[in-house]
Design a protein around this motif. Structure first.
Motif, PDB file in Angstrom:
ATOM      1  N   GLN A 148      40.688  61.196  12.766  1.00 48.54           N
ATOM      2  CA  GLN A 148      42.150  61.332  12.645  1.00 48.54           C
ATOM      3  C   GLN A 148      42.760  61.813  13.961  1.00 48.54           C
ATOM      4  OE1 GLN A 148      41.701  63.908   9.157  1.00 48.54           O
ATOM      5  NE2 GLN A 148      42.833  62.399   7.929  1.00 48.54           N
ATOM      6  N   GLU A 149      42.094  62.793  14.592  1.00 49.46           N
ATOM      7  CA  GLU A 149      42.583  63.276  15.890  1.00 49.46           C
ATOM      8  C   GLU A 149      42.604  62.149  16.916  1.00 49.46           C
ATOM      9  OE1 GLU A 149      40.081  66.559  16.906  1.00 49.46           O
ATOM     10  OE2 GLU A 149      41.381  68.010  15.873  1.00 49.46           O
ATOM     11  N   ALA A 150      41.542  61.352  16.918  1.00 48.17           N
ATOM     12  CA  ALA A 150      41.452  60.279  17.909  1.00 48.17           C
ATOM     13  C   ALA A 150      42.505  59.196  17.664  1.00 48.17           C
ATOM     14  CB  ALA A 150      40.050  59.662  17.886  1.00 48.17           C
ATOM     15  N   PHE A 151      42.810  58.944  16.388  1.00 50.28           N
ATOM     16  CA  PHE A 151      43.874  57.965  16.092  1.00 50.28           C
ATOM     17  C   PHE A 151      45.209  58.446  16.667  1.00 50.28           C
ATOM     18  CE2 PHE A 151      43.078  54.372  13.039  1.00 50.28           C
ATOM     19  CZ  PHE A 151      41.699  54.396  13.131  1.00 50.28           C
ATOM     20  N   ILE A 152      45.466  59.755  16.569  1.00 52.75           N
ATOM     21  CA  ILE A 152      46.719  60.299  17.130  1.00 52.75           C
ATOM     22  C   ILE A 152      46.674  60.193  18.659  1.00 52.75           C
ATOM     23  CG2 ILE A 152      48.106  62.392  17.413  1.00 52.75           C
ATOM     24  CD1 ILE A 152      47.043  63.223  14.576  1.00 52.75           C
ATOM     25  N   GLN A 153      45.531  60.625  19.223  1.00 49.78           N
ATOM     26  CA  GLN A 153      45.390  60.632  20.685  1.00 49.78           C
ATOM     27  C   GLN A 153      45.606  59.231  21.270  1.00 49.78           C
ATOM     28  OE1 GLN A 153      41.549  62.174  21.928  1.00 49.78           O
ATOM     29  NE2 GLN A 153      41.765  61.195  23.940  1.00 49.78           N
ATOM     30  N   VAL A 168      39.457  55.583   6.859  1.00 49.93           N
ATOM     31  CA  VAL A 168      38.330  55.713   5.927  1.00 49.93           C
ATOM     32  C   VAL A 168      37.168  54.819   6.371  1.00 49.93           C
ATOM     33  CG1 VAL A 168      37.583  55.355   3.547  1.00 49.93           C
ATOM     34  CG2 VAL A 168      39.798  56.408   4.003  1.00 49.93           C
ATOM     35  N   SER A 169      37.465  53.588   6.793  1.00 44.72           N
ATOM     36  CA  SER A 169      36.381  52.705   7.253  1.00 44.72           C
ATOM     37  C   SER A 169      35.704  53.274   8.500  1.00 44.72           C
ATOM     38  CB  SER A 169      36.923  51.305   7.569  1.00 44.72           C
ATOM     39  OG  SER A 169      37.203  50.618   6.378  1.00 44.72           O
ATOM     40  N   SER A 170      36.485  53.879   9.380  1.00 41.59           N
ATOM     41  CA  SER A 170      35.914  54.468  10.596  1.00 41.59           C
ATOM     42  C   SER A 170      35.007  55.647  10.255  1.00 41.59           C
ATOM     43  CB  SER A 170      37.030  54.953  11.530  1.00 41.59           C
ATOM     44  OG  SER A 170      37.898  53.895  11.852  1.00 41.59           O
ATOM     45  N   VAL A 171      35.442  56.461   9.297  1.00 39.97           N
ATOM     46  CA  VAL A 171      34.616  57.599   8.881  1.00 39.97           C
ATOM     47  C   VAL A 171      33.311  57.098   8.253  1.00 39.97           C
ATOM     48  CG1 VAL A 171      34.488  59.556   7.281  1.00 39.97           C
ATOM     49  CG2 VAL A 171      36.563  59.188   8.637  1.00 39.97           C
ATOM     50  N   ALA A 172      33.425  56.042   7.438  1.00 41.42           N
ATOM     51  CA  ALA A 172      32.216  55.478   6.813  1.00 41.42           C
ATOM     52  C   ALA A 172      31.231  55.030   7.881  1.00 41.42           C
ATOM     53  CB  ALA A 172      32.583  54.298   5.912  1.00 41.42           C
ATOM     54  N   LEU A 173      31.742  54.393   8.918  1.00 39.90           N
ATOM     55  CA  LEU A 173      30.871  53.945  10.009  1.00 39.90           C
ATOM     56  C   LEU A 173      30.201  55.129  10.692  1.00 39.90           C
ATOM     57  CD1 LEU A 173      29.788  52.060  12.290  1.00 39.90           C
ATOM     58  CD2 LEU A 173      32.003  52.340  13.420  1.00 39.90           C
ATOM     59  N   LEU A 174      31.001  56.125  11.079  1.00 40.30           N
ATOM     60  CA  LEU A 174      30.449  57.234  11.868  1.00 40.30           C
ATOM     61  C   LEU A 174      29.523  58.124  11.045  1.00 40.30           C
ATOM     62  CD1 LEU A 174      33.543  58.128  14.089  1.00 40.30           C
ATOM     63  CD2 LEU A 174      31.543  56.760  14.678  1.00 40.30           C
ATOM     64  N   GLU A 184      29.524  46.990  16.875  1.00 41.56           N
ATOM     65  CA  GLU A 184      29.345  47.612  15.550  1.00 41.56           C
ATOM     66  C   GLU A 184      30.663  48.170  15.023  1.00 41.56           C
ATOM     67  OE1 GLU A 184      24.649  48.983  15.848  1.00 41.56           O
ATOM     68  OE2 GLU A 184      26.185  50.239  16.776  1.00 41.56           O
ATOM     69  N   ILE A 185      31.475  48.704  15.919  1.00 40.26           N
ATOM     70  CA  ILE A 185      32.796  49.204  15.494  1.00 40.26           C
ATOM     71  C   ILE A 185      33.624  48.050  14.942  1.00 40.26           C
ATOM     72  CG2 ILE A 185      34.974  50.195  16.299  1.00 40.26           C
ATOM     73  CD1 ILE A 185      33.335  51.804  18.359  1.00 40.26           C
ATOM     74  N   LYS A 186      33.647  46.940  15.690  1.00 44.68           N
ATOM     75  CA  LYS A 186      34.445  45.789  15.235  1.00 44.68           C
ATOM     76  C   LYS A 186      33.943  45.277  13.891  1.00 44.68           C
ATOM     77  CE  LYS A 186      36.070  44.090  19.685  1.00 44.68           C
ATOM     78  NZ  LYS A 186      36.001  43.000  20.688  1.00 44.68           N
ATOM     79  N   ASP A 187      32.621  45.204  13.736  1.00 42.32           N
ATOM     80  CA  ASP A 187      32.078  44.704  12.478  1.00 42.32           C
ATOM     81  C   ASP A 187      32.436  45.640  11.322  1.00 42.32           C
ATOM     82  OD1 ASP A 187      30.345  42.858  10.919  1.00 42.32           O
ATOM     83  OD2 ASP A 187      29.229  44.708  10.583  1.00 42.32           O
ATOM     84  N   SER A 188      32.320  46.950  11.577  1.00 42.75           N
ATOM     85  CA  SER A 188      32.579  47.911  10.499  1.00 42.75           C
ATOM     86  C   SER A 188      34.048  47.931  10.102  1.00 42.75           C
ATOM     87  CB  SER A 188      32.159  49.311  10.923  1.00 42.75           C
ATOM     88  OG  SER A 188      30.768  49.336  11.096  1.00 42.75           O
ATOM     89  N   LEU A 189      34.927  47.555  10.999  1.00 40.25           N
ATOM     90  CA  LEU A 189      36.358  47.552  10.681  1.00 40.25           C
ATOM     91  C   LEU A 189      36.852  46.147  10.331  1.00 40.25           C
ATOM     92  CD1 LEU A 189      37.700  50.034  13.390  1.00 40.25           C
ATOM     93  CD2 LEU A 189      36.984  50.504  11.050  1.00 40.25           C
ATOM     94  N   ALA A 205      39.975  54.548  19.645  1.00 37.22           N
ATOM     95  CA  ALA A 205      39.990  55.810  18.892  1.00 37.22           C
ATOM     96  C   ALA A 205      38.627  56.075  18.259  1.00 37.22           C
ATOM     97  CB  ALA A 205      41.079  55.759  17.809  1.00 37.22           C
ATOM     98  N   VAL A 206      38.013  55.025  17.711  1.00 34.02           N
ATOM     99  CA  VAL A 206      36.710  55.235  17.055  1.00 34.02           C
ATOM    100  C   VAL A 206      35.658  55.602  18.106  1.00 34.02           C
ATOM    101  CG1 VAL A 206      34.921  54.184  15.618  1.00 34.02           C
ATOM    102  CG2 VAL A 206      37.313  53.685  15.167  1.00 34.02           C
ATOM    103  N   GLU A 207      35.740  54.991  19.277  1.00 35.43           N
ATOM    104  CA  GLU A 207      34.805  55.350  20.352  1.00 35.43           C
ATOM    105  C   GLU A 207      34.980  56.820  20.744  1.00 35.43           C
ATOM    106  OE1 GLU A 207      35.333  52.295  23.473  1.00 35.43           O
ATOM    107  OE2 GLU A 207      33.157  51.991  23.290  1.00 35.43           O
TER     108      GLU A 207
END
Lengths: 213, 326
Positions: A148-153, A168-174, A184-189, A205-207
């Motif tokens: 969430q912080e990274a999405f804001i940043q 939620v999908s990003s959290v599931a991945l991480l 992998e980020i692209k696939d998970s999202l 943001a996910v990175e």
């Protein structure tokens, strides 16, 4: 009158909230009348052969237990957004969005036992015995999750309507893979859609979040 | 969705006996539900009762040993895609599973559901269209919009089979166990699927009172190379415009045996005996692989909008074969 005709008829009596729920779906009539929940007189139907058309179920949502009476056809998403527990309290978790209602857009993504799922394509009955986490349950009190912080940043949103699903999908991945590659980020999202097209910022943001975890 | 009753299944016997009292559509089975619920929401199906299969014990297991693989029908697509042994020794299957839909759907969608899912044809999925598949008189794709329809084996219904996993399983010579009121039987996955000429209403031989229980896959020989190539309209998750499951036993650059099964181009997964014959016993190079592709589509009969699939399929087959020697 069949249920379908009723749904269509109810489409003429649109409240502000149900109108907002219908926006972006293309078919307002199909979405303004979600499967009817508690309090509907028809829910007291006879139950035969061990087959239940309604049931009182317990759901564990964001580590809180809810006892809710649902019809078999009620989706988890309907319970989250419009459900009322047996004590008369609204569940009122509207972070998961009702958009396509067909398991295509990802706006309703929640975690079921830590895995990303579409709440619109899961029956509430099937959510029993699973630990459900919505976007409201991602932060730890006032402490935002690194995602969430990274999405804001990274300003990883424009209109923001898809954002809960992406979070939620990003959290599931991480949770499963703390150092994902960009592929992998692209696939998970890939099960989430952003019509504003903020994908590059979301991937950034996910990175960033993965570096903090 | 119309109302329905919900029964948690406790045994296969109970499931088949509940199914036995009705024909198609009154009593239906639900596992992951990602296909069924969209049909219910569109009123394509309006069952009175759903049997929840997820409560059947032990049917989601994946076990592998030297003789092969056993996958319960309730194993999720994600479980198959992420399984280390499947990735290593049954690569085509892992790749096919990983190409299915989105992570959210793979997390709940099951093997049995993937094999038994209904077609995506926009006429079939339209509640207001009573097409041939739903008991009407016409397959509207013939004179209508046919961009995503069949180029092979279509007559008289031009749907394409939507499964990615089925072509991979057929290319691996997999079998499938079905339970019915009279007990269990096993048949080749290839024999499970049927063309519309045999039955325009269904895509497989499953009877209304039968259930897919398990898939068995013999272990490929060590010199096997296998791939699943899937063409989609864009990079995002989607059903295949055309796909190729290729399983090749190689001796150096020579192909000893070839299994080539196509997805997205016919109403059933389509084994291309022509491509297999062209490749078998040959040294694989560009001209042989292109010839295999051309042979596979030489009898293709495209409709108004899908001639592009002929070239696409030919090139996909060629690329798949070339991967065996690269």
């Amino acid at each position: 009158m069949s249920d379908k005709e009723k749904e269509k008829k109810q489409g003429t009596n649109i409240s502000r909230r149900s109108f907002l729920k219908g926006v972006g779906t293309g078919t307002v009539a199909a979405t303004v009348a979600p499967a009817i929940l508690v309090g509907d007189s028809e829910t007291a139907e006879a139950q035969t052969d061990g087959a239940a058309s309604t049931a009182k179920i317990q759901l564990n949502i964001n580590e809180k237990l809810y006892e809710i009476e649902v019809e078999a056809r009620t989706t988890l998403l309907t319970v989250l957004r419009d459900g009322i527990d047996t004590g008369g309290n609204s569940v009122d978790l509207t972070g998961a969005k009702l958009i396509c209602d067909r398991g295509e857009c990802g706006g309703c993504t929640v975690l079921a036992d830590g895995k990303a799922v579409y709440a619109c394509m899961m029956l509430a009955m099937d959510a029993q015995s699973k630990q459900i986490t919505t976007v409201e349950g991602i932060a730890n009190g006032d402490d935002l999750h690194p995602v969430q912080e990274a999405f804001i940043q990274h300003d990883a949103m424009m209109c923001g309507f898809c954002t809960p699903g992406f979070i939620v999908s990003s959290v599931a991945l991480l949770n499963e893979n703390q150092k994902p590659t960009i592929a992998e980020i692209k696939d998970s999202l890939s099960g989430n859609t952003c019509r504003c097209g903020t994908y590059p910022f979301i991937f950034d943001a996910v990175e960033t979040a993965s570096e903090k975890m | 969705m119309d109302k329905f009753s919900y029964v948690n299944a406790s045994s296969l016997k109970q499931v088949t006996s509940l199914l036995s009292d009705s024909g198609w559509g009154e009593v239906m089975m639900i596992a992951g539900g990602t296909d069924l619920l969209s049909e219910l929401k569109e009123y394509i199906e309006t069952p009175k009762t759903l049997i929840n299969l997820k409560t059947l014990p032990g049917m989601d297991s994946i076990s592998a040993n030297a003789s092969g693989l056993k996958i319960g029908a309730l194993a999720t697509v994600a479980d198959i895609a992420k399984h280390r042994t499947i990735q290593q020794h049954y690569t085509v299957l892992a790749q096919a599973a990983a190409s299915v839909a989105t992570p959210q759907i793979r997390n709940v969608g099951t093997l049995g559901g993937n094999l038994c899912q209904r077609p995506r044809c926009w006429y079939y999925r339209d509640e207001t269209v009573n097409c041939l598949k739903k008991g009407g008189d016409i397959c509207y794709a013939v004179d209508g919009l046919s961009k995503y329809h069949a180029i092979l084996g279509g007559d008289p219904v031009y749907i394409v089979h939507p499964s990615d996993i089925a072509p991979a399983l057929i290319a691996l010579n997999a079998s499938l166990k079905i339970a019915g009121p009279e007990g269990e039987k096993t048949l080749k996955v290839e024999e499970f699927f049927t063309l519309p000429a045999a039955n325009p209403f269904r895509e497989n031989v499953l009877q209304p009172n039968e259930i897919v229980v398990e898939v068995q896959v013999p272990q490929p020989k060590p010199n096997t190379k296998s791939f699943y190539l899937k063409a989609r309209e864009k990079g995002a998750p989607d059903f295949a415009l055309a796909s190729v499951a290729g399983v090749f036993e190689m001796m150096g650059k020579t192909c000893q045996t070839a299994n080539v099964v196509l997805g997205g181009v016919a109403p059933a997964p389509w084994r291309s005996a022509e491509a297999e014959t062209t490749l078998t016993g040959k040294m694989i190079n560009e001209s042989v692989s292109l010839k295999a592709g051309a042979e596979a589509v030489k009898d293709a009969q495209p409709l108004n909008d899908n001639a592009y699939k002929v070239t696409l399929t030919q090139n996909l087959i060629s690329r798949t074969a070339m991967m065996a020697v690269s």
